[in-house]
Design an enzyme around this catalytic site. Structure first.
Site: not given
Length: 287
Positions: A185-187
């Protein structure tokens, strides 16, 4: 079976370079006073970044439109290749408004590709459930193709959302999309990198509570001189590193000596970030 080790450092953390910008990169050249560049100018810039930063990066993100084959030939085997699988709806010089899965990428040969990445524009609007379904289709596609899935939600307000709280939205998006279990997951960085270390760590800890697997931060919207501190705070509270573009190379756009400037400015930035994630990042296998 491909695991996140394919795009991770030996420490199990991530130090990845994003170079999948398309029309936004063309606009950056324009803003830098170089006019609207031809496609070959964009491609040359991407290849230069791959040549100078690729050997240090654990992963390198590229689009299919500008320089994929040349970047693939330029990167060393130690750098995992990540391919953008998003088709972008974007006005000239404006932000990305919506995305969909790029059907060309979906059906293409993925020679040397370790992972696919999908950008999702997250809003509290009537299309919210469609975007969840889009993320599910993307994760299933990556799994079917035998590569990793990297999901990148970016939050935006509705035009009528006067009480907009970006950080609350970033957490809400994570609670909604992280349980779909993308491989990574790239936040967005909490607080856009602003505030002291305590504020950054508190916001990062709140975001970590929303995650169900390994996550990294992106650099868009964060001042270049604030990014490393933001990465450190996020890693101290559960993140495993970063997948960043602008924080590394944005001030090189339009330079007359791209490779020289990358070696002078961007390589030390990347090395310092690597030292940070190796020291305090959570290995992905512990997430």
């Amino acid at each position: 079976m491909t695991t996140l080790d394919a795009i991770a450092r030996p420490t199990g953390t991530f130090a990845m370079v994003a170079m999948d910008q398309r029309e936004s990169l063309r606009h950056m050249f324009d803003v830098a006073g170089r006019g609207r560049p031809a496609d070959d100018v964009l491609i040359d810039f991407k290849v230069d970044v791959a040549a100078e930063l690729g050997p240090l990066a654990s992963g390198f993100l590229i689009d299919r439109h500008y320089g994929l084959d040349r970047v693939r030939r330029t990167l060393p085997p130690s750098t995992g290749l990540i391919l953008a699988a998003d088709a972008l709806e974007q006005a000239d010089g404006g932000p990305v408004e919506e995305t969909e899965i790029d059907e060309v990428v979906a059906g293409a040969a993925l020679d040397g590709v370790c992972a696919l990445k999908l950008l999702i524009i997250w809003r509290r609007d009537r299309r919210r459930h469609e975007r969840v379904a889009l993320a599910e289709r993307f994760i299933a596609l990556a799994r079917h193709r035998g590569v990793l899935s990297v999901l990148e939600p970016v939050v935006r307000a509705r035009p009528d959302e006067d009480d907009w709280d970006a950080d609350a939205a970033i957490r809400e998006a994570a609670r909604e999309l992280a349980p779909l279990h993308p491989d990574l997951y790239k936040a967005q960085v909490p607080l856009a990198g602003q505030g002291d270390e305590h504020a950054q760590r508190t916001a990062s800890a709140a975001l970590n509570e929303c995650m169900t697997g390994p996550w990294v931060v992106l650099s868009q919207g964060v001042a270049q001189d604030r990014f490393e501190a933001a990465v450190r705070a996020a890693c101290l509270e559960g993140a495993s590193g970063f997948l960043a573009g602008r924080a590394l190379w944005s001030d090189i756009v339009g330079s007359d000596d791209v490779r020289g400037r990358l070696r002078e400015r961007s390589v030390p930035r990347l090395q310092s970030l690597i030292d940070t994630v190796d020291a305090v990042g959570r290995p992905w296998s512990a997430a």
